[in-house]
Design an enzyme around this catalytic site. Structure first.
Site, PDB file in Angstrom:
ATOM      1  N   ALA A  66      -7.041  -6.557 -13.339  1.00 26.39           N
ATOM      2  CA  ALA A  66      -8.232  -7.192 -12.775  1.00 26.39           C
ATOM      3  C   ALA A  66      -9.408  -6.792 -13.656  1.00 26.39           C
ATOM      4  O   ALA A  66      -9.339  -5.776 -14.362  1.00 26.39           O
ATOM      5  CB  ALA A  66      -8.432  -6.710 -11.346  1.00 26.39           C
ATOM      6  N   GLY A 111      -3.543  -5.368 -12.243  1.00 27.99           N
ATOM      7  CA  GLY A 111      -3.348  -6.730 -11.735  1.00 27.99           C
ATOM      8  C   GLY A 111      -2.407  -7.562 -12.605  1.00 27.99           C
ATOM      9  O   GLY A 111      -1.829  -8.539 -12.130  1.00 27.99           O
ATOM     10  N   GLU A 134      -4.483   2.113 -12.096  1.00 31.54           N
ATOM     11  CA  GLU A 134      -5.721   2.036 -11.303  1.00 31.54           C
ATOM     12  C   GLU A 134      -6.255   3.387 -10.848  1.00 31.54           C
ATOM     13  O   GLU A 134      -7.463   3.549 -10.663  1.00 31.54           O
ATOM     14  CB  GLU A 134      -5.509   1.142 -10.063  1.00 31.54           C
ATOM     15  CG  GLU A 134      -5.455  -0.347 -10.360  1.00 31.54           C
ATOM     16  CD  GLU A 134      -4.054  -0.874 -10.615  1.00 31.54           C
ATOM     17  OE1 GLU A 134      -3.166  -0.082 -11.013  1.00 31.54           O
ATOM     18  OE2 GLU A 134      -3.833  -2.078 -10.427  1.00 31.54           O
TER      19      GLU A 134
END
Ligand code: CAA
Length: 257
Positions: A66, A111, A134
């Site tokens: 992301a 992502g 992450e």
């Protein structure tokens, strides 16, 4: 439809969705996610796309996650909406009555790993690195990685990948079942080879089989088995069942429409 961050095209029965933000290693901004969602709707309806291949532009990354710059100042409410946008977009891949193959050439992180996990089949080049880093950013996977990764590789490996944030190299990814195939280079060619094999078979039967597996995985075993019988029965209402079995008994190749 013209997109800014996605390319959608078809050729030889295959629908190609290319994430096209190579300067940001194909990181998924809100615009890219929205366009990906629209491209998936197009692919689902497109008779010229019997199988769908998702890939990343630029030769360095499938998708590096992301978009961190888009997330930096998000409030909790905005982060929830962003996660739901990613999750509902990826759910379209799971729910699509077609096989979706991820062709991974380079980084598939955060992502991007979660996008690959939503696909039915994953093919990677030898240089690829797959991971969910992450926790190095103070967050954790929010596009369904905490749900799909342990279902694919088991909770032991998934939790290790979560907590260490390490990037798993292609060969190890193959060993742990995170990818189906590793090729020296050109994972797209391998994905196309698989797509060509898939295209010879009954699309309605593949759709029903995918549905039985997806829905069954969310059920208790005996309920899943019963659900399989219901969907097996549906296969017997199709033209493909008549053609497939008649062709076998007439000793000729099936000609599925
Ligand atoms: N978001 C935004 N931009 C990104 C990005 C991301 N996820 N990943 C890479 N980029 C950008 C970089 O900022 C850089 O941009 P500039 O040229 O403008 O500086 C460009 O892509 C090239 O990246 P690098 O210079 O960092 O390239 P590198 O070869 O040194 O490193 C990399 C490559 C290891 C993939 C590194 O870019 C990296 O670690 N990227 C982030 C990976 C990551 O943490 N992904 C998870 C994101 S969070 C998430 O996905 C949450 C969720 O589950 C919903």
């Amino acid at each position: 439809m013209a997109f800014n961050t996605i390319i959608y095209e078809t050729n030889n029965g295959i629908g190609y969705i290319t994430i096209n933000r190579p300067k940001a290693l194909n990181a998924l901004s809100e615009e890219a996610l929205t366009e990906l969602s629209e491209a998936l709707d197009m692919a689902a309806k497109d008779d010229d796309a019997k199988v769908v291949i998702i890939t990343g532009a630029g030769g360095r990354a499938f998708v590096a996650g992301a978009d961190i710059s888009a997330m930096q100042h998000m409030t909790a409410v905005e982060a929830y909406d962003y996660a739901r946008l990613g999750q509902t977009t990826y759910n379209k891949i799971q729910d699509m009555p077609k096989i979706v193959i991820a062709a991974i050439d380079g980084f598939a992180l955060g992502g991007g790993c979660e996008l690959a996990l939503a696909c039915d089949i994953r093919v990677a080049s030898a240089k690829s690195q797959i991971g969910i880093p992450e926790v190095t950013l103070g967050v954790f996977p929010g596009f369904a990685g905490t749900q799909r990764l342990p279902r694919l590789v088991g909770t032991g490996i998934a939790k290790e990948m979560l907590a260490t944030a390490r990037k798993v190299h292609a060969d190890e990814a193959k060993e742990i079942g995170l990818v189906n195939y590793v090729v020296d280079e050109n994972p797209l060619a391998k994905a196309e080879e698989l797509a060509a094999q898939i295209c010879k078979n009954s699309m309605s039967a593949i759709a029903l089989g995918k549905k039985a597996m997806n829905e069954g995985m969310e059920m208790e075993l005996k309920k899943g088995i019963e659900h399989e019988a219901s969907l097996f029965a549906v296969a017997f209402t199709t033209e493909d069942q008549r053609e497939g079995m008649t062709a076998f008994l007439e000793k000729r190749p099936a000609n599925f429409k």
